[in-house]
Structures are given as structure tokens and as C-alpha cells.
Scaffold this active site. Structure first.
Site, short mmCIF file in Angstrom:
data_model
loop_
_atom_site.label_atom_id
_atom_site.label_comp_id
_atom_site.label_asym_id
_atom_site.label_seq_id
_atom_site.Cartn_x
_atom_site.Cartn_y
_atom_site.Cartn_z
N GLU A 49 31.59 19.27 39.54
CA GLU A 49 30.47 18.96 38.64
C GLU A 49 30.82 19.28 37.19
O GLU A 49 30.30 18.66 36.28
CB GLU A 49 29.22 19.76 39.03
N HIS B 51 46.54 23.26 60.80
CA HIS B 51 46.56 22.38 61.97
C HIS B 51 45.66 21.17 61.74
O HIS B 51 45.20 20.54 62.68
CB HIS B 51 46.12 23.17 63.20
N LYS C 43 19.26 11.98 41.13
CA LYS C 43 18.00 12.73 41.27
C LYS C 43 16.83 11.84 40.82
O LYS C 43 15.81 11.74 41.49
CB LYS C 43 18.02 13.98 40.38
O1 PA5 Z 1 25.16 23.28 39.10
C1 PA5 Z 1 24.12 22.65 38.96
O2 PA5 Z 1 23.53 22.61 37.87
C2 PA5 Z 1 23.49 21.93 40.13
O3 PA5 Z 1 24.31 21.97 41.25
C3 PA5 Z 1 22.15 22.57 40.46
O4 PA5 Z 1 22.35 23.90 40.80
C4 PA5 Z 1 21.48 21.83 41.62
O5 PA5 Z 1 21.33 20.48 41.30
C5 PA5 Z 1 20.12 22.45 41.91
O6 PA5 Z 1 19.35 22.43 40.76
P1 PA5 Z 1 18.10 23.38 40.61
O7 PA5 Z 1 18.57 24.77 40.57
O8 PA5 Z 1 17.47 22.96 39.31
O9 PA5 Z 1 17.21 23.13 41.78
#
Ligand code: PA5
Length: 462
Positions: free
Chosen positions: A294, A323, A436
Site C-alpha cells: 500500500e 516445500h 471502497k
Molecule cells: O493502511 C491503511 O491505511 C489501510 O489498510 C487501513 O488501515 C484500512 O483500509 C482500514 O481503514 P480504517 O482503519 O479507516 O477502517
């Protein structure tokens, strides 16, 4: 301190085609790396830079509050159920799996010193949610709902289901079984928590989900489970101090950031494998995958150019995946850099009995499983280098709070430095937001009518 060994990424070991001339590269990037480190440390307190995670090790206030609440509810609950997804779940999973006694949930209450069992609901599979809720005694379950935005569909739908069941079972008292971790002002969960009077903790400003493990997002569950929070914060602080060093020769996060970056951009190794040799570190690899993917997988660079950069992270587990995946890593496309994590000292020394000595497995008798595991890590690394496959190795003296905190914090800093090398915004995730928003549109959320129309059109074309 944890150690970092990059020899097997060097051209001297794996050859010039697949390895880097690291002494030359370190010299060439010396000034740039020094500037990046100094700049991150300069910007970290400025609002809007998303670098507040660099200060989390020093947040005595959060530590105090989580400990106070954990002491207050000590012995009240048999289960802790965390609702959250992505960055709101993976750090907690990684650290608890590493630091709690193995098979924690199967231990008796006495063996757990009265601390609760732990469950992370980090998905929305109806069967597993229902299955879990059917076996948990909700009266004895503390629900920690974690979402920074306060409106993530997965987490909030879990929350609605759990809240409904709790209220049906406990009546008005159900509020005592909920603790919310979310933004201090904004978001629907904050609004609900205030209306309903839940106990709340804050995901600080300028800390993204995947960098939030050492905020209340992680620290609250850790304290509730009896983990040593001070040991964790000491690990972060010591690593932070070491990583403030602007000399690449002394800074392991900078070294690995540069190695991963150059392997991708110069040597075509656009896959980064994280392979701990310890089952307790299995979820550290999953956490790293999210952090790396990300943060670094981006369409635009900081100058607005379309660059589509980002190495693909893969989680593996030693020795299990020897393995499964190693055949591919040795003989398939030479497009990977493998990050081994090795543990020097395990809590247990497990001796292999001297039985069936007259057979072909006789050589195992009298050795330890510990030495077998580390022999496998070493031999896999050497075999990979025989095939001219680059690797680096991070060594933990042992799996404890201090070293896990060091490891995770080092990987966070490494990610931030790599983001600067790629010249991208490490801390946003527009590619996640897009899906989202489409989900909100599909599920009929108000304000997403235009997205719903465009989505319907695209789906009927497909
Ligand atoms: O790293 C990030 O920003 C995302 O992976 C969020 O943690 C994830 O989308 C969950 O978001 P939120 O904490 O707003 O529910």
C-alpha cells in the site's frame, strides 16, 4: 539490537548481473540517503506529513491510558475480540502472534494468567463471523472496534452485527463490553461512541492505518493481553535512535530500503519476498506485505508523472515454504529479492530423540529442532546464491517485545525511505479508496449515487 546482513545481495556473491556493487552504491547514494533521513526527522512533527508514527514510541500518555484501562478491566473478560481490517488489524495480529505463548487461545485461564483469549475478525466472511459469535460467550467478551476513518464498511458491518447481538444478550449493560479506537474527532464511529458512551481510544492524527501498530490501535490489545508495553516502547526508541543516523553505513533501514529499491529499478527484481524462519513471525510477513504494497505501489510520483511503481511483496514462511515456493525462487524467473528473518535464540530448545538410529534419519537424533531450522535457513540462503538469487537477512537475537518492536519500526522507516527513493507519496492509498467508494455505491450509501450509476454502467459492460 537486530542485525542486518546484505552480503548475499552483493555482486561479489551473486554475480554482477543479479547483484549490486554495494560499496559503490552506498557511496553514490550517501548524500541522498543522509538528506532523506534528516528530512523525515525534520518533517515528522509537521501536521499533514503523515509522519506522526515516528513519534509513537515516545507517547507516554497513550501508554499510561492503555495500561490504566487494561488494569481496570483485568480479569473481567475471557475473550478479546478485535474488529478491524488492513492496518487496523495486521499489526495487532503480527505482534500478538509473535509475543503471546503459542496456541494462546487453547491455554487455560490459569495458563494465560487470567488474560483473555484473542480473536481478530479481519474479514467479512459470513460463515466465520457467525461461527465465531456462536462460540464466544459475549457476556465475557470485550469488543475492541478499530477504525481510523470510522466508516470502513467491513469493520462497521461487523460492529453492527456484534453490537446487536451484545445488546440482545446483555441489555443496557452491553456498553461496558465495547471499546472503540478511532479518530479523535471525525468519523461515524466517533459519533456513535460519543452518543452511546463507549470507552474510546484515539488513532492519532497523521498516523496511517499501516503505520499505526504502536498507537492505541496495537498498544491497547497488547496491554489487555498482558504484554510488556515498556519493553515494546524501549525497542522502538532504541531503534529510532539508531535510525536517526544519517550515515547509510550505520543505518540498516536505509541500507535495506536502498537495496530493495535498486534491486527493483536496476536489476529487475520487482518482487520482494519476506520469509521469516519462525512460525511466531508468520504474520509479521503479512503485515510487511500490506506495509510495502500500500505504501509503495503508486500510479503517480511526487511530480505528477504516471510512473506505476512498486515492488510486489510476497509472504513466505521458513521452513514450510521450502516445500512450496523455493523451487520457484531457485529456478523460476530471477525477479525476486528475498528477505530472510532469522531468530538466534528460541524460548525452547527442543531436542530430537536418538531413536531409529539405524535408519536413514539417524543423523537427526541428538540434534535440536532449533539447529535444524537455522541450518535450513542458512542452506536455503546459500542455495539461492548458488542460483545467483539475491537475499538479505535480518537476525533477531530472540522473539520478544523489544526485538519485535525494533523489527517493525525498522521496516516502517525502511518503507518511508524507499518511498522517498521512488519519489512517491508513501502514505496515501488512492487505489484502496476507489474500491471502497464503489462498495459504498453498490451498497446504496447516500452521497455515492453518481459512483453507483457509473459503476452499474461499467458492470453491465463487463
Ligand atoms: O493502511 C491503511 O491505511 C489501510 O489498510 C487501513 O488501515 C484500512 O483500509 C482500514 O481503514 P480504517 O482503519 O479507516 O477502517
Amino acid at each position: 539490537m537486530i542485525k542486518f546482513d546484505y552480503r548475499n545481495a552483493d555482486a561479489l556473491v551473486v554475480g554482477a548481473e543479479n547483484g549490486l556493487n554495494l560499496s559503490q552504491e552506498f557511496d553514490e547514494y550517501k548524500d541522498k540517503i543522509a538528506w532523506i533521513i534528516a528530512d523525515l526527522n525534520k518533517r515528522k512533527d509537521k501536521p499533514g506529513q503523515w509522519l506522526q508514527w515516528m513519534n509513537l514510541g515516545y507517547s507516554e500518555e497513550t501508554v499510561w491510558y492503555v495500561k490504566e484501562y487494561a488494569a481496570l478491566v483485568r480479569n473481567r473478560f475471557d475473550n478479546l475480540l478485535v474488529l478491524g481490517i488492513g492496518g487496523s488489524a495486521l499489526g495487532g495480529l503480527a505482534v500478538t502472534e509473535a509475543l503471546l505463548k503459542p496456541y494462546w487461545n487453547l491455554l487455560s485461564k490459569e495458563q494465560r494468567d487470567g488474560y483473555p483469549r484473542i480473536f481478530f475478525l479481519d474479514n467479512i466472511d459470513p460463515d466465520s463471523i457467525n461461527g465465531l459469535l456462536n462460540i464466544l460467550d459475549l457476556k465475557k467478551t470485550l469488543i475492541n472496534v478499530i477504525t481510523k476513518s470510522g466508516d470502513t464498511a467491513e469493520t462497521m458491518s461487523q460492529f453492527l452485527i456484534v453490537k446487536d447481538r451484545l445488546e440482545k444478550e446483555l441489555g443496557d449493560d452491553y456498553r461496558k463490553n465495547i471499546v472503540a479506537t478511532t479518530d479523535k474527532k471525525t468519523g461515524i464511529l466517533r459519533q456513535i461512541a460519543e452518543q452511546e458512551g463507549y470507552k474510546t481510544f484515539v488513532v492519532p492524527d497523521d498516523v496511517g492505518g499501516r503505520f499505526s501498530v504502536f498507537s492505541a490501535v496495537g498498544l491497547l490489545p497488547f496491554a489487555l493481553l498482558g504484554l510488556d508495553i515498556d519493553e515494546i516502547t524501549n525497542g522502538i526508541k532504541d531503534m529510532d535512535l539508531a535510525l536517526k543516523n544519517t550515515d547509510i553505513k550505520e543505518n540498516i533501514a536505509a541500507q535495506n530500503a536502498l537495496i530493495q529499491y535498486l534491486m527493483d529499478t536496476k536489476k529487475g527484481k520487482d518482487i520482494s519476498v519476506m520469509m521469516p524462519y519462525s512460525s511466531r513471525l508468520k504474520y509479521v510477513a503479512d503485515w510487511y506485505v500490506q506495509l510495502w504494497a500500500e505504501s509503495l505501489g503508486k500510479n503517480e510520483d511526487l511530480n505528477g508523472n504516471h510512473v506505476h511503481v512498486g515492488p510486489t511483496p510476497i509472504a513466505a514462511l521458513g521452513a514450510t515454504d521450502q516445500h512450496s515456493q523455493i523451487q520457484l525462487y531457485n529456478e523460476g524467473p530471477n525477479n525476486k529479492i528475498i528477505n530472510f528473518i532469522r531468530v538466534e535464540e528460541f524460548d525452547t530448545i527442543l531436542e530430537i530423540p536418538r531413536i531409529f538410529e539405524y535408519t536413514g534419519i539417524g543423523y537427526l537424533g541428538g540434534k535440536t529442532i532449533n539447529s535444524l531450522l537455522n541450518a535450513e535457513a542458512d542452506s536455503t540462503r546459500v542455495a539461492l546464491s548458488d542460483y545467483a538469487r539475491p537475499t538479505v537477512t535480518i537476525t533477531l537475537p530472540k522473539v520478544d517485545g523489544y526485538n519485535i518492536a525494533q523489527l517493525l519500526y525498522m521496516l516502517e522507516v525502511q518503507t518511508a525511505i524507499a518511498g522517498e527513493l521512488y519519489n512517491i507519496n508513501t502514505f496515501n492509498q488512492p487505489g484502496v479508496e476507489q474500491a471502497k467508494n464503489y462498495t459504498y455505491a453498490l451498497m446504496g450509501r447516500a452521497g455515492y449515487e453518481d459512483s453507483a450509476r457509473s459503476l452499474q454502467a461499467k458492470m453491465s459492460l463487463a
